[in-house]
Design an enzyme around this catalytic site. Structure first.
Site, PDB file in Angstrom:
ATOM      1  N   LYS A 196       0.654  -1.204   0.166  1.00 60.67           N
ATOM      2  CA  LYS A 196      -0.058  -0.021   0.180  1.00 60.67           C
ATOM      3  C   LYS A 196       0.870   1.212   0.018  1.00 60.67           C
ATOM      4  O   LYS A 196       1.724   1.230   0.878  1.00 60.67           O
ATOM      5  CB  LYS A 196      -0.897   0.035   1.266  1.00 60.67           C
ATOM      6  CG  LYS A 196      -1.632   1.311   1.484  1.00 60.67           C
ATOM      7  CD  LYS A 196      -2.663   1.183   2.435  1.00 60.67           C
ATOM      8  CE  LYS A 196      -3.547   2.378   2.535  1.00 60.67           C
ATOM      9  NZ  LYS A 196      -4.731   2.349   3.538  1.00 60.67           N
ATOM     10  N   LYS A 249      -2.331  -1.801  -3.782  1.00 60.90           N
ATOM     11  CA  LYS A 249      -3.068  -0.569  -3.932  1.00 60.90           C
ATOM     12  C   LYS A 249      -2.142   0.701  -3.858  1.00 60.90           C
ATOM     13  O   LYS A 249      -1.519   0.922  -3.258  1.00 60.90           O
ATOM     14  CB  LYS A 249      -4.112  -0.648  -2.567  1.00 60.90           C
ATOM     15  CG  LYS A 249      -4.657   0.698  -1.999  1.00 60.90           C
ATOM     16  CD  LYS A 249      -5.211   0.358  -0.843  1.00 60.90           C
ATOM     17  CE  LYS A 249      -6.172   1.720  -0.411  1.00 60.90           C
ATOM     18  NZ  LYS A 249      -6.548   1.620   0.755  1.00 60.90           N
TER      19      LYS A 249
HETATM   20  C1  PBG Z   1      -7.647   3.040   5.661  1.00 58.71           C
HETATM   21  C2  PBG Z   1      -7.982   3.063   4.187  1.00 58.71           C
HETATM   22  C3  PBG Z   1      -7.868   4.018   3.081  1.00 58.71           C
HETATM   23  C4  PBG Z   1      -8.394   3.370   1.810  1.00 58.71           C
HETATM   24  C5  PBG Z   1      -8.626   1.987   2.306  1.00 58.71           C
HETATM   25  N1  PBG Z   1      -8.365   1.868   3.437  1.00 58.71           N
HETATM   26  C6  PBG Z   1      -7.529   5.405   3.163  1.00 58.71           C
HETATM   27  C7  PBG Z   1      -5.836   5.881   3.535  1.00 58.71           C
HETATM   28  O1  PBG Z   1      -4.982   4.850   3.639  1.00 58.71           O
HETATM   29  O2  PBG Z   1      -5.552   7.106   3.763  1.00 58.71           O
HETATM   30  C8  PBG Z   1      -8.187   3.915   0.599  1.00 58.71           C
HETATM   31  C9  PBG Z   1      -9.213   3.539  -0.592  1.00 58.71           C
HETATM   32  C10 PBG Z   1      -9.782   4.626  -1.471  1.00 58.71           C
HETATM   33  O3  PBG Z   1      -8.918   5.496  -1.555  1.00 58.71           O
HETATM   34  O4  PBG Z   1     -10.685   4.153  -2.200  1.00 58.71           O
HETATM   35  N2  PBG Z   1      -6.317   3.172   5.965  1.00 58.71           N
END
Ligand code: PBG
Length: 324
Positions: A196, A249
């Site tokens: 991520k 992601k």
């Molecule tokens: C929680 C989380 C996030 C997303 C999924 N889980 C936000 C972040 O890390 O700031 C993002 C998903 C999206 O942008 O559709 N940590």
């Protein structure tokens, strides 16, 4: 050689198509909020809503009837605090949604995945516990693990089929695995957001989930977008700690990472077409600059072709209608 021979008709193109995309490959994210009869559109994500539990059940039923593979649940709690109590409380908003969905027939056709993170529930909006540190503050890794493990356990107890940690703390998969195993949930799989990146493309999500950090950013826990080798190490570690599936992601700017992971690891891989990817496409679609159906399906086939087994996408319902 004439490559065009195999492109002459729909039937011929279908016969030689290398990549498939089916409704069952799609996971639909839902944002659950308190109240009843609430269906509030997220301004930066047309077609995406904050839903109260009763409305979320309706969406779950629709998703099930469209043949969608599963749901990914996020919560907007009634109130926030330093520890993110709403994430692990037995009466937490996602816990309530899971218990209610379990009563509905839709849940038999869908995999119910619960996102495990603290950022929607903490007053500071960070994904872990915040202490004073070198940049004025620091997200403290190990105390965060206890809260994340507690969150995952409480979501499994409420009926989640899968728990999906998205916080990026070191060691969270091991902590969650051991909490689940010791409390009778040895059969609950972990889908870890192993790779991520700290991305601008999460912007609209932070409106949808009301989870923007109140100070600083997430760069000390989410990965630097320039790093592919590091992503492979993150995945390796999560697998060693017991992750059953991995999530990559964002998707579109990182399809090379999906491909590299596919070539290296035998586990099921998901890719998350995140909020910013959705909003960007929707903005162009709404202006008539892109053809909705074609752009949507092309973006999803690209994710599958890169090597993902499934895609998490806010387009899940619309795409499933076209594919079904
Ligand atoms: C929680 C989380 C996030 C997303 C999924 N889980 C936000 C972040 O890390 O700031 C993002 C998903 C999206 O942008 O559709 N940590």
């Amino acid at each position: 050689m004439r490559m065009r021979r195999l492109r002459r008709s729909d039937q011929m193109r279908a016969l030689v198509r290398e990549t498939t995309l089916e409704p069952g490959d799609l996971i639909y994210p839902l944002f659950i909020c308190p109240g009843e009869g609430v269906r509030k559109e997220v301004s930066s994500m047309p077609g995406v809503f904050n839903l109260s539990v009763d409305e979320a059940v309706r969406d779950a039923e629709e998703a099930a009837s469209l043949g969608i593979g599963g749901l990914l649940l996020f919560g907007l709690p009634e109130s926030k605090d330093e520890q993110g109590t709403g994430a692990w409380s037995e009466s937490g908003i996602v816990q309530q949604a899971l218990r209610t969905m379990r009563q509905s027939s839709a849940s038999k056709k869908l995999v119910l995945i619960a996102d495990v993170c603290l950022c929607e529930y903490t007053s500071h909006g960070h994904c872990g516990v915040v202490i004073e540190g070198r940049d004025g503050f620091e997200v403290d890794n190990d105390p965060s693990l206890k809260l994340l493990a507690r969150t995952a356990l409480s979501l499994a107890q409420a009926g989640a089929d899968v728990v999906a940690p998205s916080d990026m703390m070191d060691g969270r998969v091991a902590a969650i695995r051991s909490a689940l195993d010791s409390e009778g949930h040895a059969q609950t799989p972990i889908l870890s957001y192993a790779s991520k990146f700290a991305s601008a493309f999460y912007g609209p999500f932070r409106e949808a989930a009301d989870s923007a950090p109140q100070f600083g950013d997430r760069k000390t826990y989410q990965m630097d977008g320039a790093n592919l080798r590091e992503a492979m190490r993150e995945i390796e570690l999560d697998l060693e700690e017991g992750a059953d599936m991995i999530l990559m992601k964002p998707a579109m700017p990182y399809l090379d990472v999906v491909r590299a992971a596919r070539e290296r690891f035998g586990v099921p891989i998901g890719a998350y077409q995140v909020s910013g990817e959705y909003s960007m496409l929707q903005a162009a679609i709404q202006r008539g600059w892109l053809d909705r159906d074609r752009a949507m399906l092309e973006s999803l086939v690209g994710i599958r072709r890169a090597g993902a087994d499934f895609a998490i996408t806010y387009f899940a319902k619309e795409a499933a209608k076209l594919l079904g």
